[in-house]
Scaffold this motif. Sequence first.
Motif, PDB file in Angstrom:
ATOM      1  N   ALA A   1       0.841  -1.195   0.000  1.00 31.40           N
ATOM      2  CA  ALA A   1       0.000   0.000   0.000  1.00 31.40           C
ATOM      3  C   ALA A   1       0.879   1.248   0.000  1.00 31.40           C
ATOM      4  O   ALA A   1       1.859   1.322   0.734  1.00 31.40           O
ATOM      5  CB  ALA A   1      -0.923   0.001   1.215  1.00 31.40           C
TER       6      ALA A   1
ATOM      7  N   LYS B   1      -5.017   3.703   0.010  1.00 32.65           N
ATOM      8  CA  LYS B   1      -6.298   3.030  -0.195  1.00 32.65           C
ATOM      9  C   LYS B   1      -6.760   3.298  -1.617  1.00 32.65           C
ATOM     10  O   LYS B   1      -6.307   4.262  -2.253  1.00 32.65           O
ATOM     11  CB  LYS B   1      -7.337   3.474   0.826  1.00 32.65           C
ATOM     12  CG  LYS B   1      -7.657   4.937   0.815  1.00 32.65           C
ATOM     13  CD  LYS B   1      -8.635   5.274   1.926  1.00 32.65           C
ATOM     14  CE  LYS B   1      -8.957   6.752   1.924  1.00 32.65           C
ATOM     15  NZ  LYS B   1      -9.896   7.104   2.972  1.00 32.65           N
ATOM     16  N   CYS B   2      -7.651   2.469  -2.122  1.00 32.76           N
ATOM     17  CA  CYS B   2      -8.153   2.613  -3.479  1.00 32.76           C
ATOM     18  C   CYS B   2      -8.915   3.931  -3.602  1.00 32.76           C
ATOM     19  O   CYS B   2      -9.797   4.210  -2.783  1.00 32.76           O
ATOM     20  CB  CYS B   2      -9.065   1.437  -3.821  1.00 32.76           C
ATOM     21  SG  CYS B   2      -9.836   1.583  -5.458  1.00 32.76           S
TER      22      CYS B   2
ATOM     23  N   GLY C   1      -6.512  -2.538   1.314  1.00 28.85           N
ATOM     24  CA  GLY C   1      -5.589  -3.640   1.105  1.00 28.85           C
ATOM     25  C   GLY C   1      -5.711  -4.696   2.188  1.00 28.85           C
ATOM     26  O   GLY C   1      -6.564  -4.617   3.067  1.00 28.85           O
TER      27      GLY C   1
ATOM     28  N   ARG D   1       0.377  -3.341   4.896  1.00 29.75           N
ATOM     29  CA  ARG D   1      -0.781  -3.520   4.017  1.00 29.75           C
ATOM     30  C   ARG D   1      -0.319  -3.711   2.582  1.00 29.75           C
ATOM     31  O   ARG D   1       0.556  -3.005   2.101  1.00 29.75           O
ATOM     32  CB  ARG D   1      -1.717  -2.328   4.107  1.00 29.75           C
ATOM     33  CG  ARG D   1      -2.401  -2.252   5.438  1.00 29.75           C
ATOM     34  CD  ARG D   1      -3.667  -1.429   5.369  1.00 29.75           C
ATOM     35  NE  ARG D   1      -4.396  -1.559   6.611  1.00 29.75           N
ATOM     36  CZ  ARG D   1      -5.287  -2.508   6.857  1.00 29.75           C
ATOM     37  NH1 ARG D   1      -5.596  -3.384   5.934  1.00 29.75           N
ATOM     38  NH2 ARG D   1      -5.890  -2.580   8.025  1.00 29.75           N
TER      39      ARG D   1
ATOM     40  N   PHE E   1      -1.906  -4.715  -1.503  1.00 35.16           N
ATOM     41  CA  PHE E   1      -2.994  -4.961  -2.433  1.00 35.16           C
ATOM     42  C   PHE E   1      -2.611  -6.188  -3.244  1.00 35.16           C
ATOM     43  O   PHE E   1      -1.479  -6.298  -3.706  1.00 35.16           O
ATOM     44  CB  PHE E   1      -3.200  -3.764  -3.374  1.00 35.16           C
ATOM     45  CG  PHE E   1      -3.829  -2.586  -2.699  1.00 35.16           C
ATOM     46  CD1 PHE E   1      -5.209  -2.471  -2.632  1.00 35.16           C
ATOM     47  CD2 PHE E   1      -3.053  -1.596  -2.126  1.00 35.16           C
ATOM     48  CE1 PHE E   1      -5.797  -1.378  -2.008  1.00 35.16           C
ATOM     49  CE2 PHE E   1      -3.632  -0.501  -1.501  1.00 35.16           C
ATOM     50  CZ  PHE E   1      -5.012  -0.403  -1.442  1.00 35.16           C
TER      51      PHE E   1
ATOM     52  N   HIS F   1      -2.011  -0.784 -10.891  1.00 31.76           N
ATOM     53  CA  HIS F   1      -2.141  -0.206  -9.551  1.00 31.76           C
ATOM     54  C   HIS F   1      -1.036   0.801  -9.278  1.00 31.76           C
ATOM     55  O   HIS F   1      -1.281   1.846  -8.665  1.00 31.76           O
ATOM     56  CB  HIS F   1      -2.117  -1.304  -8.480  1.00 31.76           C
ATOM     57  CG  HIS F   1      -2.054  -0.745  -7.090  1.00 31.76           C
ATOM     58  ND1 HIS F   1      -3.131  -0.184  -6.469  1.00 31.76           N
ATOM     59  CD2 HIS F   1      -1.012  -0.617  -6.233  1.00 31.76           C
ATOM     60  CE1 HIS F   1      -2.773   0.253  -5.270  1.00 31.76           C
ATOM     61  NE2 HIS F   1      -1.481  -0.001  -5.103  1.00 31.76           N
TER      62      HIS F   1
ATOM     63  N   CYS G   1      -7.640  -0.823  -6.809  1.00 37.12           N
ATOM     64  CA  CYS G   1      -7.572  -2.213  -6.348  1.00 37.12           C
ATOM     65  C   CYS G   1      -8.067  -3.144  -7.460  1.00 37.12           C
ATOM     66  O   CYS G   1      -8.611  -2.683  -8.472  1.00 37.12           O
ATOM     67  CB  CYS G   1      -8.406  -2.391  -5.076  1.00 37.12           C
ATOM     68  SG  CYS G   1     -10.185  -2.195  -5.299  1.00 37.12           S
TER      69      CYS G   1
END
Length: 77
Positions: free
Chosen positions: A19, A28-29, A36, A49, A51, A62, A68
């Motif tokens: 991540a 985060k997405c 993740g 974290r 993904f 990504h 994600c």
Amino acid sequence: MTGNDAAPATERAAFGVRAGANKFGFVKCPFCGHRGTELLDEATGTRVRFFMFNDEASAREHRISGLCQPCQDGVFH
């Protein structure tokens, strides 16, 4: 995984990306907010974290967009 659960690093997918390791530094997405999967770094004992992705092309995407796997599937399929 959710919450404080951590999967052993040995269960990581072959195409995992840490991540924050993308062009924008997103942890985060940006579409859905997925943070993740939390994994245990066995060497340091810390949780990190990642993904997880189906293939190298998705992992590469990504790194560019921060999306994600489920969001990539929705956008590109």
